[in-house]
Design an enzyme around this catalytic site. Structure first.
Site, PDB file in Angstrom:
ATOM      1  N   ALA A 211      -3.483  -2.702  -0.415  1.00  8.44           N
ATOM      2  CA  ALA A 211      -2.267  -2.276   0.234  1.00  8.44           C
ATOM      3  C   ALA A 211      -2.129  -0.743   0.889  1.00  8.44           C
ATOM      4  O   ALA A 211      -1.686  -0.458   1.791  1.00  8.44           O
ATOM      5  CB  ALA A 211      -0.888  -2.536  -0.517  1.00  8.44           C
ATOM      6  N   ALA A 212      -2.653   0.043   0.237  1.00  8.26           N
ATOM      7  CA  ALA A 212      -2.604   1.680   0.442  1.00  8.26           C
ATOM      8  C   ALA A 212      -3.114   1.808   1.890  1.00  8.26           C
ATOM      9  O   ALA A 212      -4.135   1.177   2.159  1.00  8.26           O
ATOM     10  CB  ALA A 212      -3.138   2.691  -0.442  1.00  8.26           C
ATOM     11  N   PRO A 213      -2.693   2.577   2.801  1.00  8.07           N
ATOM     12  CA  PRO A 213      -1.556   3.691   2.626  1.00  8.07           C
ATOM     13  C   PRO A 213      -0.355   3.122   2.675  1.00  8.07           C
ATOM     14  O   PRO A 213       0.755   3.538   2.310  1.00  8.07           O
ATOM     15  CB  PRO A 213      -1.641   4.547   3.557  1.00  8.07           C
ATOM     16  CG  PRO A 213      -2.235   3.884   5.043  1.00  8.07           C
ATOM     17  CD  PRO A 213      -3.279   2.855   3.888  1.00  8.07           C
ATOM     18  N   LYS A 216       1.434  -1.819   6.506  1.00 10.64           N
ATOM     19  CA  LYS A 216       1.339  -3.269   6.760  1.00 10.64           C
ATOM     20  C   LYS A 216       2.396  -3.928   5.637  1.00 10.64           C
ATOM     21  O   LYS A 216       2.993  -4.559   5.520  1.00 10.64           O
ATOM     22  CB  LYS A 216      -0.035  -3.948   6.747  1.00 10.64           C
ATOM     23  CG  LYS A 216      -0.886  -3.567   7.433  1.00 10.64           C
ATOM     24  CD  LYS A 216      -2.143  -4.334   7.327  1.00 10.64           C
ATOM     25  CE  LYS A 216      -3.204  -3.660   8.255  1.00 10.64           C
ATOM     26  NZ  LYS A 216      -3.926  -2.513   8.026  1.00 10.64           N
ATOM     27  N   ASP A 241      -3.262  -1.961  -5.186  1.00 12.92           N
ATOM     28  CA  ASP A 241      -4.462  -0.893  -4.708  1.00 12.92           C
ATOM     29  C   ASP A 241      -5.400  -0.529  -5.798  1.00 12.92           C
ATOM     30  O   ASP A 241      -4.907  -0.289  -7.012  1.00 12.92           O
ATOM     31  CB  ASP A 241      -4.002   0.218  -3.849  1.00 12.92           C
ATOM     32  CG  ASP A 241      -5.132   0.853  -2.818  1.00 12.92           C
ATOM     33  OD1 ASP A 241      -5.313   0.251  -1.750  1.00 12.92           O
ATOM     34  OD2 ASP A 241      -5.594   1.824  -3.334  1.00 12.92           O
ATOM     35  N   ASP A 268      -8.137  -3.558  -9.280  1.00  9.01           N
ATOM     36  CA  ASP A 268      -9.239  -3.945  -8.579  1.00  9.01           C
ATOM     37  C   ASP A 268      -8.910  -5.322  -8.020  1.00  9.01           C
ATOM     38  O   ASP A 268      -8.797  -6.508  -8.553  1.00  9.01           O
ATOM     39  CB  ASP A 268     -10.496  -4.021  -9.465  1.00  9.01           C
ATOM     40  CG  ASP A 268     -11.853  -4.290  -8.787  1.00  9.01           C
ATOM     41  OD1 ASP A 268     -11.698  -4.829  -7.426  1.00  9.01           O
ATOM     42  OD2 ASP A 268     -13.089  -4.548  -9.008  1.00  9.01           O
ATOM     43  N   CYS A 347     -10.872  -3.374  10.083  1.00  9.90           N
ATOM     44  CA  CYS A 347     -10.753  -2.630  11.306  1.00  9.90           C
ATOM     45  C   CYS A 347     -12.129  -2.374  11.604  1.00  9.90           C
ATOM     46  O   CYS A 347     -12.490  -1.101  12.207  1.00  9.90           O
ATOM     47  CB  CYS A 347      -9.914  -1.334  11.140  1.00  9.90           C
ATOM     48  SG  CYS A 347     -10.307  -0.408   9.740  1.00  9.90           S
TER      49      CYS A 347
END
Length: 787
Positions: A211-213, A216, A241, A268, A347
């Site tokens: 999830a970080a940062p 989303k 995260d 993890d 990405c």
């Protein structure tokens, strides 16, 4: 801590991109220190050669001229892979060399969204259009055609121009202030796509695996709260995260939205434990309706903003990350409910990290998973269909088109799952063309890949249930259950095999080892590291702290007392928080197997001097929208003019309020109050959304307890523009009256004599319920909003 001669906050120091170019986790403090010292030394060397002129004293546009945006290996690799349509490759490369345009997203679930949109359109967008900065003409911002309700906008300005240009100072301060208040997210356009494709509804149980940062994650929270009239949606978001430090950045992001339905955990993702919940007195496995699997990747789609990728990109990055990405995806679909939806995204443009992972996942699922057709979900978004053929290149330049060509000496770096399926029928059934690859030159964005998976049946390695002990008898698996072995160890790494293969969709009791039948293997011992977290302690229904609160605020009988928690076992409770009923269920049943970093929204803070007025707890602004539906007393109705007075003056006299608010306030005893504004539909010139502010009724004055950036937000809504002077010294205001508001310090001195004996309200920091380095009201927005 200093970086290139500039001081930075810890929040910025922690904000290192998850998608490391080498697949590494966040740098350790020692590694970061070594890098910073080397950078400082290099900067000093450059300063010596340039006569001492550093970046701080250079023009605002100076900075990265020494980085050459060329990588022949990158160009050769993607030309061979043919990810770009014929004749468009040069346009693709030219766009990759251009700075990424700035994009902003308005928080859609808040009732204030329309007011912010109106403010942007009518003031800030008009002020900045037709400007010319450094030879570049600034175009009027435009809404993203594929984002619903005009809640996302893009412009041809880069982040650097917005941050550095003096002509855009007010617009930049607006963005910083509204971002800190949670009303705007400065998020890359393509990063907004995965949450939209999940099709979130308020009852969904959602897991964000990496999830970080948190940009989303914020979108997921917004969609969960699509109906502002429901303070506790049935669903929740669990944001995970692997990096402990980055979890606190995630907390900082999530806390802006003040939701009681969010939990931040630290595991993890490839071996995240399965959780249990109580259901009608029985323990059941928690399966998620929606999962966001935004995995770590090489990040070559981010070259427009992360220019270090140009010199660091190599084909070995994707080879190193492929196995981790597949393990995370496998663990995700294991925890997805049948009928649920998982979005896999990167990405990166590399098919080794994209289609190869999806193809391997579909093959292992043996029909349990299906690629969904999302072509009609985001009308207006331009994307390329997923690839069905690709090849692999090593760091030294060798090409391989199939696993059979790979020499045994390379079998440790190259795996069979990195290649397309060899069976044409199987490849056709996978429908890989339903994957979506977004190319930067098509809509002036970053590069991105996304695939939507729907789970049709339990995963094959979960279908053979272990024996389960019920209260009455041992129940063996059905004779009709088809046996299925887990995937071979060489294809599925041990970390991604189910560490606890519970039955899917069935109640879970204790698995036993009997008659030679093995139960689940012992779960791995969880490693705890990072900051030591305070415990989460739920208050009992008859806790003595409730009686005075109930009486003072006249709480509704429907108020969910059991959802209130604190962070201490002993001593006086400083802050009280609330979570939803469903998250309480998760917390109580999994305290031994999960590491929770943060959950809940603060609703009350201790004010020791308040006991003499009847209640030792004052209301907290963070949780007022959650709590207000249950409050039946101590409410003062205020007007637009009252809001201006309360938010520009520190302790205004009661006499400064309009007559109706004065009369209501005088009837109340001293202590915490709610200041409520209700919209007037007959007057379109005032805000058309309700506003609730926390305040304090003193002897002769009244005060609003609202953080600085939220003050600025509400003042903008009523027509008063607040902005900082040069270098952030002091705040200036301008509004309809054309006069600056009274400085808070001066107003405080005026009232001090009248207020002698009035209760002093404790401003307790949030360090105990989140980042120990974050006080909950400030932060480095520039760092925190990178996505």
């Amino acid at each position: 801590m200093k970086l290139v001669g500039k001081p930075i906050s810890l929040a910025r120091a922690l904000n290192i991109k998850r998608r490391s170019f080498f697949g590494q986790a966040v740098l350790s403090a020692a590694e970061m220190g070594r890098r910073n010292r080397n950078r400082q030394k290099n900067q000093q060397d450059r300063d010596g050669k340039s006569g001492g002129k550093d970046r701080d004293s250079a023009a605002w546009g100076a900075g990265y001229s020494e980085i050459i945006k060329e990588n022949k290996l990158f160009e050769h690799y993607y030309q061979e892979q043919k990810i770009v349509p014929e004749g468009e490759f040069q346009q693709f490369m030219d766009t990759m060399r251009e700075p990424l345009p700035a994009t902003i997203r308005i928080t859609g679930y808040k009732s204030h969204a329309k007011e912010i949109l109106h403010c942007l359109k009518e003031k800030y967008f008009k002020d900045i259009q037709d400007l010319e900065i450094d030879g570049q003409r600034i175009e009027a911002p435009q809404p993203l055609s594929w984002y619903p309700d005009e809640l996302a906008w893009h412009t041809n300005m880069s982040r650097k121009i917005i941050r550095k240009s003096p002509l855009l100072e007010k617009f930049h301060q607006f963005l910083v202030s509204e971002t800190e208040s949670g009303n705007i997210s400065r998020q890359e356009a393509v990063s907004m796509i995965p949450p939209l494709l999940l099709k979130i509804e308020p009852h969904h149980k959602i897991l964000d695996m990496c999830a970080a940062p948190g940009s989303k994650t914020a979108q997921l929270i917004e969609m969960l709260h699509s109906d502002m009239n429901v303070p506790f949606p049935e669903g929740f978001v669990i944001a995970n995260d692997v990096d402990n430090k980055r979890c606190y950045l995630l907390v900082h992001q999530a806390k802006r939205l003040n939701s009681p339905c969010v939990m931040v955990i630290n595991h993890d993702a490839s071996s995240i434990p399965r959780f249990q919940v109580d259901s009608d007195g029985r323990k059941e496995v928690l399966f998620y309706d929606r999962i966001l699997c935004d995995v770590p990747c090489s990040g070559d789609g981010t070259m427009r903003k992360n220019i270090d990728v140009w010199k660091k990109w190599t084909t070995s990055n994707s080879l190193q990350l492929h196995g981790l990405q597949l393990r995370i995806a496998v663990r995700g679909v294991e925890q997805l409910a049948v009928g649920g939806r998982m979005v896999y995204s990167t990405c990166s443009l590399n098919p080794i990290e994209d289609e190869a992972v999806i193809a391997a996942l579909l093959e292992k699922s043996e029909g349990a998973l299906e690629l969904a057709d999302a072509s009609a979900d985001l009308l207006g978004l331009k994307w390329m269909p997923g690839m069905t053929s690709w090849k692999l290149m090593t760091k030294t330049g060798e090409w391989y088109t199939s696993w059979s060509e790979v020499p045994s000496s390379r079998h440790t770096q190259i795996r069979p799952t990195m290649f397309p399926p060899t069976d044409p029928e199987k490849l056709k059934e996978m429908k890989l063309e339903r994957c979506m690859r977004i190319l930067p030159h098509h809509q002036d964005t970053g590069g991105f890949f996304v695939a939507v998976l729907v789970k049709k049946a339990p995963m094959p390695w979960n279908r053979q249930y272990p024996k389960i002990r019920h209260k009455e008898a041992d129940v063996a698996p059905s004779a009709n259950t088809p046996p299925a072995d887990p995937p071979p160890a060489e294809e599925l790494a041990p970390e991604s095999q189910p560490a606890d293969p519970e039955p899917e969709g069935r109640p879970l009791e204790v698995a036993v080892k009997k008659d030679g039948v093995c139960g689940p293997p012992p779960s791995k011992k969880m490693k705890l590291f990072g900051f030591k977290e305070d415990p989460f302690v739920f208050l009992s229904e008859d806790d003595p702290v409730f009686a005075p609160i109930q009486a003072f605020y006249n709480l509704s009988p429907t108020f969910p007392k059991l959802n209130v928690l604190t962070r201490t076992h002993e001593g006086k409770k400083r802050n009280l928080y609330m979570v939803s009923k469903e998250l309480r269920n998760v917390l109580l049943n999994n305290s031994e197997k999960m590491k929770v970093i943060n959950t809940g929204v603060k609703v009350w803070s201790r004010n020791n001097d308040g006991e003499e007025f009847g209640c030792a707890f004052r209301l907290a602004q963070e949780g007022i929208y959650t709590l207000f539906p249950y409050i039946g007393a101590r409410v003062v109705d205020i007007s637009v003019e009252d809001i201006k007075v309360l938010l520009t003056q520190e302790n205004p006299f009661l006499s400064k309020l309009e007559s109706e608010a004065q009369a209501q306030a005088k009837k109340l005893t001293m202590g915490s109050i709610v200041l409520r504004y209700q919209p007037d539909a007959q007057n379109p010139g005032v805000p058309q959304c309700p506003i609730e502010l926390c305040g304090w009724r003193g002897k002769a004055s009244i005060r609003a307890f609202v953080p600085k950036n939220e003050r600025f937000h509400y003042l903008r809504m009523v027509g008063v523009e607040m902005f900082l002077g040069k270098q952030g010294k002091g705040a200036r205001g301008s509004g309809e009256a054309g006069e600056s508001p009274t400085p808070p310090a001066e107003e405080a001195r005026k009232v001090k004599a009248e207020e002698e004996g009035e209760a002093k309200v404790d401003e307790v920091s949030d360090g105990e319920n989140g980042d120990p380095h974050d006080d909950g009201q400030s932060g480095d927005t520039e760092a925190a909003m990178q996505s």
